[in-house]
Design an enzyme around this catalytic site. Structure first.
Site, PDB file in Angstrom:
ATOM      1  NE  ARG A  17      -4.319  -1.386   2.162  1.00 29.21           N
ATOM      2  CZ  ARG A  17      -5.318  -1.270   2.847  1.00 29.21           C
ATOM      3  NH1 ARG A  17      -5.465  -0.435   3.703  1.00 29.21           N
ATOM      4  NH2 ARG A  17      -6.447  -2.156   2.692  1.00 29.21           N
ATOM      5  CG  ASP A  31     -12.831   8.713   5.764  1.00 30.61           C
ATOM      6  OD1 ASP A  31     -13.691   7.765   5.663  1.00 30.61           O
ATOM      7  OD2 ASP A  31     -11.909   8.597   5.754  1.00 30.61           O
TER       8      ASP A  31
HETATM    9  C1  LIG Z   1     -14.367   0.432   5.759  1.00 30.27           C
HETATM   10  S1  LIG Z   1     -14.491   2.209   5.565  1.00 30.27           S
HETATM   11  C2  LIG Z   1     -16.393   2.241   6.042  1.00 30.27           C
HETATM   12  C3  LIG Z   1     -17.110   3.256   5.414  1.00 30.27           C
HETATM   13  C4  LIG Z   1     -18.563   3.381   5.661  1.00 30.27           C
HETATM   14  N1  LIG Z   1     -18.850   3.588   7.176  1.00 30.27           N
HETATM   15  C5  LIG Z   1     -19.144   1.929   5.387  1.00 30.27           C
HETATM   16  O1  LIG Z   1     -19.687   1.183   6.422  1.00 30.27           O
HETATM   17  O2  LIG Z   1     -19.432   1.453   4.422  1.00 30.27           O
HETATM   18  C6  LIG Z   1     -13.984   2.970   6.885  1.00 30.27           C
HETATM   19  C7  LIG Z   1     -13.413   4.512   6.901  1.00 30.27           C
HETATM   20  O3  LIG Z   1     -13.101   4.901   8.260  1.00 30.27           O
HETATM   21  C8  LIG Z   1     -12.169   5.770   7.940  1.00 30.27           C
HETATM   22  N2  LIG Z   1     -11.379   5.970   9.176  1.00 30.27           N
HETATM   23  C9  LIG Z   1     -10.205   5.374   9.563  1.00 30.27           C
HETATM   24  N3  LIG Z   1      -9.825   5.850  10.734  1.00 30.27           N
HETATM   25  C10 LIG Z   1     -10.351   6.939  10.691  1.00 30.27           C
HETATM   26  C11 LIG Z   1     -10.258   8.066  11.784  1.00 30.27           C
HETATM   27  N4  LIG Z   1      -9.380   8.216  12.684  1.00 30.27           N
HETATM   28  N5  LIG Z   1     -10.960   9.255  11.612  1.00 30.27           N
HETATM   29  C12 LIG Z   1     -12.057   9.241  10.718  1.00 30.27           C
HETATM   30  N6  LIG Z   1     -12.164   8.337   9.823  1.00 30.27           N
HETATM   31  C13 LIG Z   1     -11.558   7.155   9.984  1.00 30.27           C
HETATM   32  C14 LIG Z   1     -11.435   5.562   6.899  1.00 30.27           C
HETATM   33  O4  LIG Z   1     -10.756   6.462   6.016  1.00 30.27           O
HETATM   34  C15 LIG Z   1     -12.318   4.690   5.831  1.00 30.27           C
HETATM   35  O5  LIG Z   1     -12.528   5.591   4.722  1.00 30.27           O
END
Ligand SMILES: C[S@@+](CC[C@H](N)C(=O)[O-])C[C@H]1O[C@@H](n2cnc3c(N)ncnc32)[C@H](O)[C@@H]1O
Length: 294
Positions: free
Chosen positions: A42, A151
């Site tokens: 990545r 995000d």
């Molecule tokens: C797997 S996606 C989930 C998207 C959506 N909530 C769903 O359930 O389909 C996880 C998201 O969490 C975000 N994320 C991870 N750590 C984070 C943080 N500390 N603050 C905000 N967002 C975060 C990632 O960038 C990613 O876009």
């Protein structure tokens, strides 16, 4: 002409450790040692983009003061952004019932309603919320109801703002809703689907790290934080729950992803209300559990 150095692709244990520690302190992401080769692949493009020959130099740079800007690219490369429309549909069913039974009377009496998609990725969750609201009450966009979608990853927020989805990302949207809320066009030789203004007027997309200070002044009525905390350790999760509780209205909802749980809901003032659905404990519950403890 400047020659791009070749990248020594193998990540060494010390660099991995430094990167993992940085990712944890910056964003709460836990990078397990078993994921070393995934992390390596990545991040490889970041080494190329910066013309850095190996992970040792990259980790030194990204951890340094000068690497502040690169940290955002690193976090973006490390986050998992998989999402789809109407994922875990049962939460949208609960939301629609709530719209009719609770939000609508409140909105009609001039109250405001706020919904937060925390960790919104490419925007599919927030747009699914918007479609659910409009399907429940077609003129709801004329009332004081908004969805905040945030995000940590600047790239997904930018994508979400553009709200243009290729064919492979629209699975999950029923054909009828696709026709109603998206327009189809050709872009770079592929068919894409653009969300219309009826949906977009309901949503605001912003960058926000859940671990940092939250700038929101208003309380939330519903929080979707799904498939996000699964990447955090228990300690980070336990610091998040009381913050969600604090920003949530007493009658609100917190939805988590299918494999996420609040280990001890009562400790942070929540009670379970269906699968991966939490509500603030009401004062009657709190009184009764408090008196039980006496
Ligand atoms: C797997 S996606 C989930 C998207 C959506 N909530 C769903 O359930 O389909 C996880 C998201 O969490 C975000 N994320 C991870 N750590 C984070 C943080 N500390 N603050 C905000 N967002 C975060 C990632 O960038 C990613 O876009």
């Amino acid at each position: 002409m400047m020659k791009t150095q070749s990248v020594d692709t193998a990540i060494d244990a010390k660099s991995f450790e430094a990167i993992a520690q940085l990712a944890y302190s910056e964003s709460g992401l836990q990078l397990a040692a078993e994921k070393m080769s995934m992390i390596q692949s990545r991040l490889r493009h970041r080494l190329r983009a910066l013309d850095i020959p190996n992970f040792e130099n990259y980790s030194a740079f990204v951890c340094s003061e000068d690497g502040r800007h690169e940290r955002r690219h690193m976090i973006s490369a490390l986050t998992t952004n998989v999402s789809h429309f109407f994922r875990e549909k049962h939460h949208f069913d609960v939301l629609q019932k709530c719209v009719v039974n609770d939000f609508l009377p409140r909105l009609r009496s001039g109250d405001r309603v706020r919904i937060w998609s925390a960790g919104c990725s490419n925007g599919q969750e927030a747009l699914s919320i918007a479609m659910s609201l409009l399907e429940a009450v077609p003129d709801i966009d004329e009332m004081d109801i908004r969805i905040l979608a945030t995000d940590i990853d600047a790239n997904v927020v930018q994508f979400a703002k553009a709200a243009t989805y290729p064919d492979r990302l629209i699975s999950g949207i029923p054909e009828e809703l696709l026709q109603k809320y998206f327009s189809r066009k050709r872009e770079k030789e592929e068919t894409v689907f653009c969300a219309n203004s009826k949906l977009l007027n309901l949503v605001r997309f912003n960058e926000l790290n859940l671990l940092s200070k939250w700038p929101m002044k208003q309380s939330m009525d519903v929080i979707f934080c799904r498939n996000v905390v699964i990447y955090f350790d228990t300690e980070t999760q336990n610091r998040l729950w009381p913050r969600f509780h604090q920003i949530l209205n007493p009658n609100g909802y917190l939805f988590l992803g299918h494999s996420e749980r609040i280990a001890d809901p009562q400790a942070s003032g929540f009670e379970t209300d269906g699968p991966t659905t939490y509500r603030p404990m009401n004062s009657a519950n709190q009184t009764s559990s408090a008196s039980k403890g006496k």
